[in-house]
Design a protein around this motif. Structure first.
Motif, PDB file in Angstrom:
ATOM      1  N   SER A  87       0.810  -1.223   0.000  1.00 24.19           N
ATOM      2  CA  SER A  87       0.000   0.000   0.000  1.00 24.19           C
ATOM      3  C   SER A  87       0.839   1.268   0.000  1.00 24.19           C
TER       4      SER A  87
ATOM      5  N   GLU B 176      -5.745  -1.100  -8.362  1.00 24.46           N
ATOM      6  CA  GLU B 176      -5.632  -0.632  -6.981  1.00 24.46           C
ATOM      7  C   GLU B 176      -5.100   0.796  -6.912  1.00 24.46           C
TER       8      GLU B 176
ATOM      9  N   VAL C 105      -4.928   0.334  -0.485  1.00 24.74           N
ATOM     10  CA  VAL C 105      -5.104  -0.876   0.320  1.00 24.74           C
ATOM     11  C   VAL C 105      -4.576  -2.072  -0.464  1.00 24.74           C
ATOM     12  N   THR C 106      -3.753  -2.889   0.167  1.00 22.71           N
ATOM     13  CA  THR C 106      -3.302  -4.149  -0.419  1.00 22.71           C
ATOM     14  C   THR C 106      -3.296  -5.213   0.674  1.00 22.71           C
ATOM     15  N   THR C 107      -3.369  -6.468   0.263  1.00 24.32           N
ATOM     16  CA  THR C 107      -3.339  -7.568   1.216  1.00 24.32           C
ATOM     17  C   THR C 107      -2.361  -8.638   0.735  1.00 24.32           C
TER      18      THR C 107
ATOM     19  N   GLU D   8       0.815  -8.573   0.010  1.00 26.35           N
ATOM     20  CA  GLU D   8       1.790  -8.273  -1.036  1.00 26.35           C
ATOM     21  C   GLU D   8       3.207  -8.099  -0.482  1.00 26.35           C
TER      22      GLU D   8
ATOM     23  N   THR E 273      -2.784  -6.905   5.755  1.00 30.32           N
ATOM     24  CA  THR E 273      -3.351  -5.833   4.943  1.00 30.32           C
ATOM     25  C   THR E 273      -2.679  -4.509   5.297  1.00 30.32           C
TER      26      THR E 273
ATOM     27  N   VAL F 202      -2.711  -0.304   4.760  1.00 28.98           N
ATOM     28  CA  VAL F 202      -3.516   0.872   4.410  1.00 28.98           C
ATOM     29  C   VAL F 202      -2.591   2.072   4.498  1.00 28.98           C
TER      30      VAL F 202
ATOM     31  N   SER G 104      -0.324  -1.587   9.199  1.00 23.03           N
ATOM     32  CA  SER G 104      -0.403  -2.988   8.790  1.00 23.03           C
ATOM     33  C   SER G 104      -1.265  -3.728   9.802  1.00 23.03           C
TER      34      SER G 104
ATOM     35  N   GLU H 193      -6.618  -7.970  10.627  1.00 24.76           N
ATOM     36  CA  GLU H 193      -8.050  -7.929  10.365  1.00 24.76           C
ATOM     37  C   GLU H 193      -8.426  -6.534   9.866  1.00 24.76           C
ATOM     38  N   HIS H 194      -9.398  -6.491   8.958  1.00 29.62           N
ATOM     39  CA  HIS H 194      -9.728  -5.202   8.346  1.00 29.62           C
ATOM     40  C   HIS H 194     -11.238  -5.109   8.120  1.00 29.62           C
TER      41      HIS H 194
ATOM     42  N   LEU I  30     -12.250  -0.671   6.743  1.00 31.72           N
ATOM     43  CA  LEU I  30     -11.187  -0.075   5.929  1.00 31.72           C
ATOM     44  C   LEU I  30     -11.410   1.414   5.677  1.00 31.72           C
TER      45      LEU I  30
END
Length: 236
Positions: A151, A169, A180-182, A184, A190, A192, A210, A213-214, A217
């Motif tokens: 992110s 994204e 937002v990425t999960t 990666e 995840t 943000v 980081s 749980e999200h 968001l």
């Protein structure tokens, strides 16, 4: 034990560079990727030099306290690096610290400050873990990854103009103000992040969190954007 892979994401040596210094810096990078230490033979394999050359390089680095031997005689990074690193981005880190502290405690998540390095990489400049959280993400400052992953990098790409073939994204982050990425950069985690505004120029720094749980968001994104905006105002 298999030898460590040769260090990647480093500049190719050319005629205008010192080969000895280049190999010494590769040793430091290899050790940063193996915090439990490496033997001289493993360092030689990682850097791509003869064991005798690796031994001389290590001896030189030890003399400057940039490496040391642990209790098992394995080579690890030395305390001399601390004094070298202290002045790096000192003003930025001093201004960002209270903001990251508040962000970590507000979200109960690990907060991080990433800076763009060159054109293709992001480096973690600061990492602040929440106090008292039962579970949180942990990683070390100094880690690097592609700007196209995670992110923090996507937030900087979204701060710029649209590009042909950019990731969806990035386009979404440009519209929302945060990326937002999960999974990666760290599996199952995840990220943000939002770009820190830069007056009259391209953003080179991002703030983010980081989490495992999200469930909220949009709420987390709004908090991160406010933190990035505050830091941008302090840097003006």
């Amino acid at each position: 034990m298999n030898p460590p892979p040769r260090t990647s994401s480093v500049p190719e040596i050319d005629n205008g560079m010192s080969k000895t210094l280049h190999h010494g810096l590769l040793i430091l990078r290899a050790l940063s990727e193996h915090p439990r230490g490496l033997t001289v033979s493993e360092l030689a394999d990682a850097v791509g030099v003869h064991r005798t050359v690796a031994h001389r390089l290590v001896r030189t680095l030890e003399a400057h306290q940039l490496t040391r031997r642990d209790h098992q005689r394995r080579i690890v990074l030395g305390t001399g690096l601390v004094s070298l690193a202290e002045p790096v981005q000192q003003d930025l880190r001093a201004l960002a610290r209270p903001i990251l502290d508040e962000l970590a405690e507000t979200t109960r998540a690990t907060a991080h400050l990433l800076v763009r390095e060159g054109t293709d990489e992001m480096r973690a400049l600061m990492v602040v873990e929440p106090r008292g959280a039962l579970v949180h993400v942990s990683f070390r400052p100094g880690q690097t990854h592609s700007i196209e992953q995670g992110s923090g990098g996507l937030a900087l790409l979204a701060d710029g103009p649209p590009r042909a073939g950019e990731r969806p994204e990035v386009t979404k982050a440009r519209a929302k103000g945060y990326a937002v990425t999960t999974g990666e950069v760290i599996p199952a985690v995840t990220g943000v992040s939002a770009a820190v505004p830069a007056r009259g120029g391209e953003a080179t720094t991002s703030i983010g969190i980081s989490v495992f749980e999200h469930t909220a968001l949009d709420e987390l994104g709004a908090i991160v954007v406010r933190a990035a905006t505050r830091l941008g105002e302090l840097l003006d």
